[in-house]
Design an enzyme around this catalytic site. Structure first.
Site: not given
Ligand code: GLY
Length: 681
Positions: A45, A183, A336, A339-340, A523, A584, A611
């Site tokens: 957070g 979903v 990362r 949340i922000l 395929k 292969g 093959g």
């Molecule tokens: N926001 C920090 C992390 O993803 O670790």
């Protein structure tokens, strides 16, 4: 379901968007999968655009705009629910150790200030603190800390409390939340989403938002991968005072004190796919780094360990905004910073969904458009001829470039077969009867050169590996000119019919994204075992039946089983692709007798796949009457792949020509070439 908007994803991004839309008057349903490992609940957070040292200008602007929205956004949610989100503009302190080079860690524009930091509301958000100042400001830091940066505008929110608040707010406002419905697929036609395929049937709305985080590419072929983070929390003992009232952000570690006395310690960054669980080494690294930075932690009782998956894109920026379907909007890949970025994502996505886009938002969103991963100029096939490097084979580049066989246009070879019909698969015609793949090459240039030298018009691509940027598949989707080459997405790596169906759908989207709007080829590979890589006949038939129903042109990879081939033809498959020998293996034609039966009975093209190790075997398969070949390993693993690609293309043409020409009958005894009649005895 009567919603105007279906949001796929019930994490922090999905819920924030649902609430924003609802507050603007829309009817919204959000689908969550209640995943504990989703970033919403797993995160720490931190609201840390400065401490995270975000370098990308557009991303920094996006993060700062979101941070600016945070106080009002959380206040509004708290008013709606009566809950506390734990939003705390506590600032973030980034201590620096001796030898870490504090000068180097300073960026242009950073202020140098030896005084105590200003208040978190101060507009100047970065201050350098020298050793004395930092220890005075934050007691309990390691003696090794020789200074650090104070980011006064950064802060934190209790992400679990935020998540609960979002859930309650959504419910209070009347957002329909579907936690039990999975979903399974996005149904689309002609550039428009027509519905969501779910385990509760097909659900429809006028607009759709994809916000499924690390799991996004299960539903749409976006380059979003999971990056695992392990975390733990300790609790400040009952009788101790919490002397930490701001986030500490060290090298590879952050320590986030909550107001309730918990301290969150995070996080590892691991490229291990969706491998679950905490590991001893992960936790050891976190504890070591945390204790080094803030030694008194070592005696605090451990409360919890957990892990989660960040949704990460190749450039680590989110994918936001419209998609290749006019009523589908992307809100994923926040890496990362999910949340922000929740409030700004919700706002911008709601603007687009409700077509209330401001010009400013538009231009910022351009930086996060999905097409940035597909926009590189396709390599024209012309580049191949000038850059072919044959030096890794036995043939010198000079001898080859002076040699008309290797460099003459493939059409020169193919014109010999003009007595032939074109290869017709599901109504689409091809001149070349050799298909190739993209796997196992030493590098992408060799792959490009080989594809060009093979003259093939169909290239098969492993959807999963492209989506996950598996080694050797980075940038692969962009490496070929899809204006010239027909993509044959394959379901390699799928062990069950269900998986293959899902990946086939992703493949169709991938082809569309790359400009092949009408490409419905797949395929089909359903391969449960990794040792022999033999296809599962039952799973293949089941998946084929479903995919045919969904309008796919299905090219199933099968063992050379004439009965199965017939059943697949009856199910509506576009071809059958029997194997010559295990994938292969390069063992050549080991299944000749069965392939002959398949060819004799098929009313659809028979493509011999897997093959084949040498051009002689390729020619032999074509002489038998196979309609086409798919050859990958024998080309990619040759000493000189482009030269082998050329040899294979010539073999395919030679074999086809021989088949059409009709082989002479075999005789038991010699028969002299020159007639004997009229000779003098
Ligand atoms: N926001 C920090 C992390 O993803 O670790």
């Amino acid at each position: 379901m009567t919603s105007d908007i279906l949001i796929i994803g019930g994490g922090v991004i999905g819920l924030a968007t649902a609430i924003e839309l609802k507050l603007r008057g829309a009817k919204v349903t959000a689908f969550g999968r209640n995943r504990k490992a989703a970033a919403a609940t797993a995160a720490a957070g931190m609201l840390a655009p400065s401490a995270e040292r975000i370098a990308n200008t557009a991303m920094l602007e996006l993060c700062n705009r979101s941070l600016y929205l945070y106080p009002d956004w959380t206040r509004k949610l708290e008013e709606i629910t009566g809950l506390d989100t734990g939003y705390w503009a506590c600032g973030i302190l980034a201590p620096v150790y001796q030898g870490q080079g504090e000068k180097k860690t300073r960026r242009q524009g950073d202020e140098f200030d030896n005084s105590l930091p200003s208040s978190p509301s101060s507009p100047s958000s970065r201050h350098w603190l020298d050793k004395q100042a930092i220890h005075q400001y934050q007691t309990g830091l390691s003696e090794e800390v020789i200074g650090g940066w104070w980011y006064s505008d950064d802060g934190q929110v209790d992400n679990r409390a935020l998540f609960q608040t979002l859930l309650n707010a959504a419910e209070n406002l009347g957002v329909e939340i579907q936690e039990g419905i999975a979903v399974k697929g996005i149904i689309q036609q002609q550039g428009e989403v027509k519905g969501l395929q779910t385990d509760a049937g097909t659900l429809r709305a006028s607009k759709y938002v994809l916000a499924t985080g690390a799991w996004s590419n299960e539903l749409f072929p976006l380059p979003v991968r999971p990056v695992k983070g392990q975390m733990l929390s300790v609790k400040v003992p009952f009788n101790s005072e919490l002397s930490l009232s701001r986030v500490l952000y060290g090298e590879d570690i952050y320590i986030v004190p909550r107001r309730d006395g918990r301290i969150i310690i995070g996080a590892t960054c691991e490229e291990v796919g969706f491998t679950p669980g905490n590991t001893p080494v992960g936790i050891q690294n976190l504890l070591q780094a945390a204790i080094r930075l803030y030694p008194q932690l070592q005696n605090y009782p451990i409360e919890e360990f957990w892990w989660g998956f960040r949704p990460t894109t190749p450039d680590k920026l989110p994918i936001l905004g419209d998609s290749c379907c006019k009523n589908l909007i992307f809100a994923t890949g926040h890496h990362r910073n999910g949340i922000l970025l929740a409030p700004i994502t919700a706002k911008l996505v709601a603007d687009i969904v409700l077509e209330e886009t401001e010009e400013k938002s538009d231009s910022l969103l351009n930086h996060f458009h999905y097409s940035r991963f597909h926009n590189s100029t396709p390599k024209s096939t012309a580049m191949f001829t000038s850059s072919v490097n044959f030096s890794n084979g036995n043939i010198s580049s000079e001898s080859l470039s002076n040699n008309s066989i290797i460099d003459s246009p493939i059409e020169d070879l193919i014109q010999d077969t003009k007595l032939d019909n074109k290869l017709n698969i599901a109504g689409k015609e091809f001149t070349s009867r050799l298909m190739t793949g993209t796997g196992k090459y030493r590098n992408i240039t060799e792959m490009q050169q080989s594809v060009e030298k093979s003259g093939c018009q169909i290239v098969t691509v492993a959807v999963r590996r492209v989506q996950t940027n598996a080694p050797g598949h980075e940038g692969l989707a962009e490496a070929l000119d899809w204006n010239k080459i027909w993509m044959l997405p394959n379901t390699a790596g799928c062990k069950t019919a269900e998986e293959a169906i899902r990946v086939a759908r992703l493949g169709r989207e991938m082809a569309k994204i790359l400009g092949q709007e009408e490409n419905n080829f797949v395929k089909l590979e359903v391969i449960p075992d990794a040792k022999y890589l033999l296809p599962d006949p039952i799973g293949t038939l089941q998946a084929a039946e479903q995919l045919v129903k969904e309008g796919f042109a299905v090219l199933p990879y099968i063992n050379a089983d004439p009965m199965l081939a017939k059943r697949l033809e009856e199910a509506g498959c576009a071809t059958v692709m029997p194997l010559a020998a295990p994938i292969g293996s390069g063992q050549g034609l080991q299944t000749t007798a069965n392939i002959k039966i398949i060819i004799e009975n098929a009313n659809i093209p028979v493509v011999v796949d897997a093959g084949i190790g040498a051009p002689s075997e390729a020619a032999q398969a074509m002489e038998m009457g196979a309609d086409a070949l798919l050859i990958n390993s024998a080309i990619a693993l040759a000493k000189n792949p482009p030269a082998m690609a050329r040899a294979m293309s010539m073999a395919a043409v030679a074999g086809r020509l021989a088949y059409l020409a009709g082989r002479m009958p075999m005789k038991d005894y010699a028969s002299a070439s020159s007639p004997l009649t009229g000779t003098v005895s």
